[in-house]
Every structure is written in structure tokens, then in C-alpha cells.
Motif scaffolding. Structure first.
Motif, short mmCIF file in Angstrom:
data_model
loop_
_atom_site.label_atom_id
_atom_site.label_comp_id
_atom_site.label_asym_id
_atom_site.label_seq_id
_atom_site.Cartn_x
_atom_site.Cartn_y
_atom_site.Cartn_z
N ASP A 101 0.75 -1.18 0.03
CA ASP A 101 -0.05 -0.06 -0.16
C ASP A 101 0.94 1.31 -0.07
O ASP A 101 2.16 1.30 0.19
CB ASP A 101 -0.91 0.03 1.19
N ASP A 142 -8.07 -1.48 -4.06
CA ASP A 142 -9.25 -2.28 -4.64
C ASP A 142 -8.61 -3.11 -5.87
O ASP A 142 -8.94 -4.15 -6.09
CB ASP A 142 -10.30 -1.47 -4.84
N LYS A 179 -4.40 0.02 6.74
CA LYS A 179 -5.18 -0.89 6.30
C LYS A 179 -4.84 -2.39 6.33
O LYS A 179 -5.39 -3.22 5.86
CB LYS A 179 -5.81 -0.54 4.89
N MET A 193 -4.74 -4.89 8.45
CA MET A 193 -5.78 -5.90 8.74
C MET A 193 -6.89 -6.06 7.81
O MET A 193 -7.36 -7.20 7.32
CB MET A 193 -6.25 -5.83 10.13
N GLU A 194 -7.29 -5.08 7.40
CA GLU A 194 -8.67 -5.14 6.41
C GLU A 194 -8.06 -5.71 5.17
O GLU A 194 -8.62 -6.60 4.65
CB GLU A 194 -9.11 -3.65 6.36
N LEU A 195 -7.07 -5.49 4.76
CA LEU A 195 -6.62 -6.06 3.40
C LEU A 195 -6.21 -7.64 3.56
O LEU A 195 -6.60 -8.35 2.68
CB LEU A 195 -5.11 -5.18 2.93
N ARG A 247 -7.70 -9.58 5.60
CA ARG A 247 -8.91 -10.38 5.68
C ARG A 247 -9.71 -10.41 4.20
O ARG A 247 -10.31 -11.51 3.90
CB ARG A 247 -9.98 -9.71 6.73
N LYS A 248 -9.30 -9.39 3.33
CA LYS A 248 -9.72 -9.59 1.98
C LYS A 248 -9.18 -10.27 1.00
O LYS A 248 -9.61 -10.92 0.01
CB LYS A 248 -10.00 -8.20 1.44
#
Length: 493
Positions: free
Chosen positions: A249, A380, A402, A404-406, A408-409
Motif C-alpha cells: 500500500d 481495490d 489498512k 488487517m482490512e486488506l 482479511r480480504k
């Protein structure tokens, strides 16, 4: 010696750097594999009878032998795979730690636990426990011939099973070493046995009546394993290939991300199922990342001398695949920033940019020291491209806000944030993938449960006022039960 003997056909294990014969091993027939499984069945009964404490004591004894003789085992790994001695030690150390964890935690994970019986069955006490499967067959890979199969072997043994192990035909000496040292620790019965050979030997193990078959290898071979096991409804655990992605990122530590990508992509000459093969980098840090990675990669050289950071490609046929993926990337419009050379034994670290997503270098598992680096406008887009792969094993995210968010996705069974492959070193975490990367899990509580069957037990504590399981049940009892269930579950929400 607890390997199967008395066969006339043999094959040689070769050092991939020199073609020197490292050892000679038997090609075991279907009859011999079956005989090994029958011996293992008898040994499994004794092994299970030891209980968790007895097995843990013996596994800890084995762990001690491996630890004290680790340098010797690393020599065997180095000779059969060509990987540097220090890298062989890393996988041995991880295997030791996992063995210790499995031995220590088997009772807590698999032992009998009380369950609530619920109101309708409140006169019952309820338990669940995990009982051994009996004999577990393990078919191991050559790229990490200690660490990877031990994720099944140690956990299956801790769960109370005997094991019959078929190592890769490229690393039979490693398998023999593990089986022999286990026999030193547990001489009483052939709890852990070895069979060696090629695909036919593995297929025979699938059909030999084991309680479960754990396989690590390619998705194509995994399908063949499943087909063979289906003949006897033998359950399987499949850990297949990967095409793992790293996401970088805009707020990532670029130097750390480049270092992680280099290790994740090039260590073990790229012959790592959870190695990084694709990197998607935010456009704001793309140029900096590529420059840093390329500069760091200049110090990584393939060879067999003490100064080389990576060894040969263990399986000769893989050289053509690596060569083909690089060529296809170039034909498709990609550019080579570093490397690109694939010789008769070695592949130099290769960094590719501007490679289309449709290229083989992006779509198929290369299993060599190559990285494709792709610029994306945001995370994204990075996720869309990373998750489009048919493989979904592990992955990595370098980000601050981001992370943890990334993670998980990102599709797959495991993701490391601001590091690479760290999940493999945590014994309490499950290891495995989805899609063409397989199913089932080794390591952690989930890995222990893979090698046991859940057994439910109830015991009546007192006679129930409303007994349903009797032909003497009256209409009054039926009405009372219907009223009770309505009170419990019939409320309007």
C-alpha cells in the motif's frame, strides 16, 4: 530399521547440484505398501493405548534427538535438495517447534470435553472427544522435505495414529532419517514407517486402507490422489500449489516490503508453495519499491558455493517451466529488470515488470526465483487482481492503516502483515489453502483435529420427566413436549 525391505528394484537419490548419487532406495510395490499398513495397524493400537501423556513423552524424546542431530539432518537435506545448509536448518528448527507444540497440546485439543445437552435433554451428560483414525498415510514434497511433511506426521502421531510415510522420490534419504530417529526414540513398535518409490508407490498407499491420506504437492497430482482414495472412500487432506501475492500500500515501509518480497520470492530458489510470486504495488510507491527491490536482489546469487544465497532447482523438469514463464512474460510485453537467466541447474533471481495478468508468469505456479511486479492505482485494484487466481494458499500485505482490512480480504488460507510467510512459523495457526491450493489444514488445533474423528458420548444422569425415546410415550407427553418447544422457540421476533 522401520522401512519396508526385501525388494529387488531400487532407485538413486541424486544431488541436484552435481548429479552425485546421495543414496539408493527401494521401489516398494503395492504388496509391500499394504504390508507396511497392516504392521502399522497393530502398532497403532499400542500407540493409542499410551494415552496423551505417554505419546507426548515419546514425541518429546524424538524432538530431542532431532534437535541434537539437526546438523546431520541438514546435511541430508542439503545433499538431496541442494538448498544451503543454513536454509535447511531453518526448516528443521520450525519442524522441531511444531513437534513440541503438537505433543504439548494434543490432550487440550483432542481430549474429552463436556457439552451442554440443552433443555430437552437436560437429564443427559454430554461429551465429545477426538479418537485416532488408526493409520495415516503421508505423501511428502521435496522442496521442504522436513518441515512440510512433519506438519502432518507430528500432528498425526500426537493424535494417536501410526504413520506410513512416502517421501518424494527426490528426498527419500530425509524420510529415512526421520523414520530411523523415531525408531531410536520409540523402538517398541513400528509406529512410524517408510515406503519409497514413485507415483505407483504413492497410489498404493492411497489404496492400502489407511484412515486418512495427507498429501502435499501439485494440484494435478492432488486430483490423482483424490481419485485413488475415492476407490476406498479414504478421506484426504490436500496441500497443493500456490501463486501467492503481496500487496504493497501507499503507506507501507518500502524498504521492508522490498526485503520481504525478495525473501518471499527468491528463498529456496523460489521453490516454496507459500512463496511470493506476484507483487501489486500502489502507484505512489511503485517506482521506489522497484528500485529498492532490484538493488537488494543484486546481492542474491544462485550456486553451490558458500557465497551463494540460493541453490539449484531441485527437480530438473521445473527448469523448463521457469524458462517458459519468463519467455511468455517477455512475449506478452513484460520487461526483465534483473536476471532472466535459466541454466542447466540454476535459475538466477528474476524481476519482471509490465507483465499482463493473462501471462503464464502471473496465472500459473512458476516455482522458481521470479517475481512479477505490477503497478496498481489503489488496493481495490490490487485485491481484484490478486484474488483472480485459481490458487489461494498464503499471501502478504505491507501496509500501516489498512493492514488487517486488506489481509482479511486477500483470498487464501493465510496472510502475513508487514512480513512474509510468518504464519508458517506459528505452531498454533492452521496452515492450508482453498481453490486449487487444496483443502484441510495442518498445524494448530485444526491440524490436530484433522487426524482424529469426533466421538459424541451421552450418559443419562436421571430419568427424564418427559421421555421421548419410548413406545410407551403417551399423547399427554406429546402435548407437553409440543407446548414446551413452543414456549422455547415459538416467540415472534
Amino acid at each position: 530399521m522401520t522401512s519396508v525391505q526385501s525388494t529387488t528394484t531400487t532407485f538413486d537419490s541424486l544431488n541436484p547440484a552435481t548429479d552425485e548419487v546421495v543414496g539408493t532406495h527401494p521401489v516398494h510395490t503395492a504388496e509391500q505398501v499394504g504390508a507396511a499398513v497392516r504392521r502399522a495397524e497393530a502398532a497403532a493400537a499400542w500407540w493409542a493405548s499410551l494415552g496423551f501423556d505417554g505419546r507426548a513423552e515419546r514425541l518429546q524424546r524424538w524432538k530431542g534427538i532431532i534437535t541434537r542431530r539437526a546438523a546431520q539432518l541438514a546435511d541430508v537435506v542439503h545433499a538431496e535438495t541442494g538448498k544451503p545448509h543454513a536454509d535447511a536448518m531453518i526448516e528443521i528448527i520450525l519442524a522441531i517447534d511444531h513437534t513440541a507444540w503438537a505433543a504439548k497440546n494434543a490432550r487440550k485439543v483432542l481430549g474429552a470435553k463436556r457439552r451442554s445437552p440443552g433443555l430437552l435433554m437436560s437429564n443427559q451428560a454430554a461429551w465429545v472427544e477426538y479418537q485416532p483414525l488408526g493409520v495415516v498415510g503421508v505423501i511428502g514434497p521435496w522442496n521442504y522435505p522436513v518441515f512440510t511433511p512433519m506438519g502432518s506426521i507430528a500432528y498425526a502421531l500426537a493424535a494417536g495414529n501410526a504413520v506410513v510415510f512416502k517421501p518424494s522420490e527426490h528426498t527419500p534419504g530425509v524420510g529415512q532419517w526421520l523414520v530411523d530417529t523415531f525408531a531410536d526414540a520409540v523402538p517398541e513398535h513400528p509406529v512410524f514407517q517408510l515406503v519409497t518409490g514413485f507415483g505407483e508407490t504413492g497410489a498404493a498407499l492411497c489404496r492400502a486402507g489407511v484412515g486418512k491420506l495427507a498429501f502435499t504437492g501439485s494440484a494435478a497430482t492432488g486430483r490423482k490422489i483424490m481419485a485413488a482414495c475415492a476407490e476406498t472412500l479414504t478421506p484426504v487432506l490436500i496441500e497443493a500449489g500456490g501463486k501467492d501475492a503481496m500487496l504493497v500500500d501507499a503507506d507501507a515501509d518500502v524498504d521492508a516490503a522490498a526485503d520481504g518480497a525478495l525473501w518471499g520470492g527468491m528463498s529456496n530458489a523460489g521453490q516454496t508453495c507459500v512463496g511470493i510470486e506476484r507483487v501489486y504495488v500502489h502507484e505512489q510507491v511503485y517506482d521506489s519499491f522497484v528500485t529498492t527491490l532490484t538493488e537488494k536482489a543484486k546481492d542474491v546469487r544462485a550456486g553451490s558455493d558458500s557465497g551463494a544465497k540460493i541453490g539449484p532447482i531441485t527437480m530438473p523438469a521445473q527448469l523448463e517451466i521457469i524458462r517458459g514463464h519468463i519467455a511468455d512474460a517477455i512475449r506478452s510485453g513484460g520487461r526483465v529488470l534483473l536476471g532472466g537467466t535459466v541454466g542447466d541447474r540454476y535459475a538466477e533471481p528474476t524481476i519482471l515488470v509490465d507483465v499482463p495478468e493473462s501471462s503464464e508468469a502471473v496465472q500459473e505456479e512458476t516455482f522458481g526465483p521470479t517475481l512479477t511486479i505490477t503497478k496498481v492505482k489503489d488496493m481495490d485494484e490490487a485485491l481484484d487482481k490478486a484474488n483472480a487466481s485459481k490458487y489461494a494458499l498464503g499471501g502478504s500485505v505491507f501496509a500501516k492503516a489498512k493492514g488487517m482490512e486488506l489481509a482479511r480480504k486477500l483470498r487464501g488460507g493465510m496472510t502475513s502483515i508487514n512480513s512474509v510467510i510468518s504464519f508458517a512459523g506459528v505452531p498454533s495457526l492452521p496452515f492450508g489453502g482453498v481453490g486449487d491450493s487444496g483443502f484441510g489444514r495442518i498445524h494448530g488445533p485444526e491440524g490436530l483435529r484433522e487426524f482424529g474423528r469426533p466421538k459424541a458420548i451421552t450418559r443419562q444422569r436421571f430419568a427424564a420427566p418427559l421421555t421421548l425415546t419410548t413406545f410407551a410415550r403417551t399423547a399427554k407427553v406429546d402435548a407437553q413436549v409440543a407446548k414446551l418447544i413452543t414456549l422455547l422457540h415459538g416467540k415472534r421476533r
